[in-house]
Design an enzyme around this catalytic site. Structure first.
Site, PDB file in Angstrom:
ATOM      1  N   ASP A 118     -24.480  38.239  22.048  1.00  0.00           N
ATOM      2  CA  ASP A 118     -25.034  36.979  21.781  1.00  0.00           C
ATOM      3  C   ASP A 118     -25.945  36.491  22.871  1.00  0.00           C
ATOM      4  O   ASP A 118     -26.058  37.366  23.835  1.00  0.00           O
ATOM      5  CB  ASP A 118     -23.800  35.914  21.969  1.00  0.00           C
ATOM      6  CG  ASP A 118     -23.687  35.654  23.558  1.00  0.00           C
ATOM      7  OD1 ASP A 118     -23.897  34.234  23.744  1.00  0.00           O
ATOM      8  OD2 ASP A 118     -23.105  36.259  24.219  1.00  0.00           O
TER       9      ASP A 118
ATOM     10  N   ASP B 258     -17.040  30.534  24.178  1.00  0.00           N
ATOM     11  CA  ASP B 258     -17.367  30.683  25.769  1.00  0.00           C
ATOM     12  C   ASP B 258     -16.708  29.780  26.666  1.00  0.00           C
ATOM     13  O   ASP B 258     -16.541  28.436  26.009  1.00  0.00           O
ATOM     14  CB  ASP B 258     -18.936  30.419  26.078  1.00  0.00           C
ATOM     15  CG  ASP B 258     -19.353  30.970  27.423  1.00  0.00           C
ATOM     16  OD1 ASP B 258     -18.111  31.291  28.135  1.00  0.00           O
ATOM     17  OD2 ASP B 258     -20.374  30.960  27.662  1.00  0.00           O
TER      18      ASP B 258
ATOM     19  N   CYS C 256     -34.738  38.762   4.099  1.00  0.00           N
ATOM     20  CA  CYS C 256     -34.404  37.468   4.523  1.00  0.00           C
ATOM     21  C   CYS C 256     -35.432  36.734   3.926  1.00  0.00           C
ATOM     22  O   CYS C 256     -36.852  36.921   3.870  1.00  0.00           O
ATOM     23  CB  CYS C 256     -34.622  37.171   5.942  1.00  0.00           C
ATOM     24  SG  CYS C 256     -34.547  35.375   6.633  1.00  0.00           S
TER      25      CYS C 256
END
Length: 376
Positions: free
Chosen positions: A271, A92, A311
């Site tokens: 994001d 960014d 996970c």
């Protein structure tokens, strides 16, 4: 950078694609964990790969410029070598952080003068030196320097801000064209659509950004306090105009249901700090709904945090154990919650991709959103 559009959902604007960068392939739609200072908070790089299954992470130009500084990053050979992440990185530009320092910054045509939040020292960000800084950081995807107007903004302020962002973008494009990547791989520039919550400004900005013919395009200035429906409305205006053969990135969004709704509007990349920030505060996003792990009801629930996703942390640790860690203020609790939330976000966008490829994304999304929103 190359973008291949692989499938379109027949009942929405959702799409599946593939972005190829110098550090590997990104399958879209994708969620990008935020590693502001070169680190995703409380999560190791091996966990990002093995448990979260992240394909790309973010770094932030403002924070990395201040610490550790460009000299250190250049000597290290760029952020990839500095932090040991060998997959793609997006940076960014720092525009949002400078915007958030509204009491300690001044904007003019040249750029943004701001005071460091660390030591109060003064710095100037310009389109040219922000591009140079991101070149040195070594990002695969570089964001143009922009001004992010606050919400709400008066029309005239939003218009002037958008026009400044466009003039800065022209300088960013010129700076990219006049400089070379530092570390032997290509770097791509993404411009940012602005225009607050005004349809005509969003339309004008999208048309200007599209005309620059960069490798991808971003939508900024949303998820800054406006109602969700207004976010979706503005996003739809942008995605109707931004070229279909380039990836579209919606910056700073959001909840799992925000992500699914915006995928249906044609967004490819997302994001947000929400999965890690909320995780550190005990809020878990799961395949059955939202969990506040600090609640007493979980004290004797020995079932896995979430056995609906692939996970280790989510499958191995129980809700009761994770609650115990939070109650005892153990750091491990923050790590497990952060890893789980990120893994869930990546699981969700991979599911979305599969349903786009299968052609039933819209009906799946409509079934999923009420489940994701429910509080358990």
């Amino acid at each position: 950078m190359e973008f291949e559009l692989q499938a379109n959902d027949p009942n929405s604007s959702a799409r599946a694609g593939k972005i190829t960068t110098g550090h590997g392939v990104i399958e879209t739609p994708i969620f990008m964990p935020v590693g502001t200072v070169g680190s995703v908070k409380a999560v190791t790089q091996s966990q990002l790969k093995d448990e979260v299954k992240a394909e790309i992470i973010l770094g932030n130009t403002y924070h990395l410029y201040l610490r550790p500084g460009t000299a250190v990053l250049e000597e290290a050979g760029g952020l990839h070598k500095f932090n040991g992440w060998d997959r793609p990185i997006l940076t960014d530009s720092g525009g949002y952080q400078v915007f958030s320092l509204s009491n300690n910054r001044k904007l003019n045509e040249e750029g943004a003068m701001f005071q460091s939040h660390i030591d109060g020292s003064k710095h100037l960000f310009t389109p040219e030196n922000v591009i140079a800084t991101q070149r040195t950081i070594g990002a695969d995807i570089i964001m143009a320097f922009d001004e992010c107007p606050p919400y709400p903004s008066e029309f005239l302020y939003a218009k002037k801000s958008m026009e400044l962002t466009h003039r800065w973008l022209a300088r960013c494009v010129k700076a990219m064209g006049e400089t070379e990547p530092k570390y032997g791989y290509e770097q791509s520039l993404f411009p940012i659509v602005q225009g607050s919550t005004y349809k005509d400004l969003r339309k004008a900005s999208s048309e200007f950004i599209a005309s620059m013919e960069c490798d991808g395009n971003a939508i900024g200035g949303l998820s800054v306090g406006e109602p969700e429906e207004q976010m979706y409305e503005m996003c739809a205006v942008c995605t109707e105009i931004l070229p279909a053969d380039k990836p579209r990135y919606l910056m700073g969004v959001g909840t799992p249901w925000n992500i699914l709704e915006n995928i249906s509007l044609g967004v490819d990349m997302f994001d947000c700090v929400m999965p890690t920030r909320n995780g550190r505060n005990g809020m878990l996003f799961t395949s059955k709904g939202v969990v506040n792990i600090k609640n007493k009801k979980w004290a004797t629930d020995f079932s896995p945090i979430d056995d609906g996703i692939d996970c280790h942390s989510s499958n191995f640790y129980s809700k009761a154990y994770l609650r115990h860690l939070f109650v005892a203020s153990e750091i491990l609790g923050l790590q497990i919650a952060s890893v789980h939330n990120l893994a869930f976000y990546l699981h969700l966008v991979k599911q979305a991709r599969q349903h786009i490829l299968q052609g039933d994304f819209q009906s799946w999304k409509n079934e999923m959103i009420p489940i994701l929103k429910q509080r358990l």
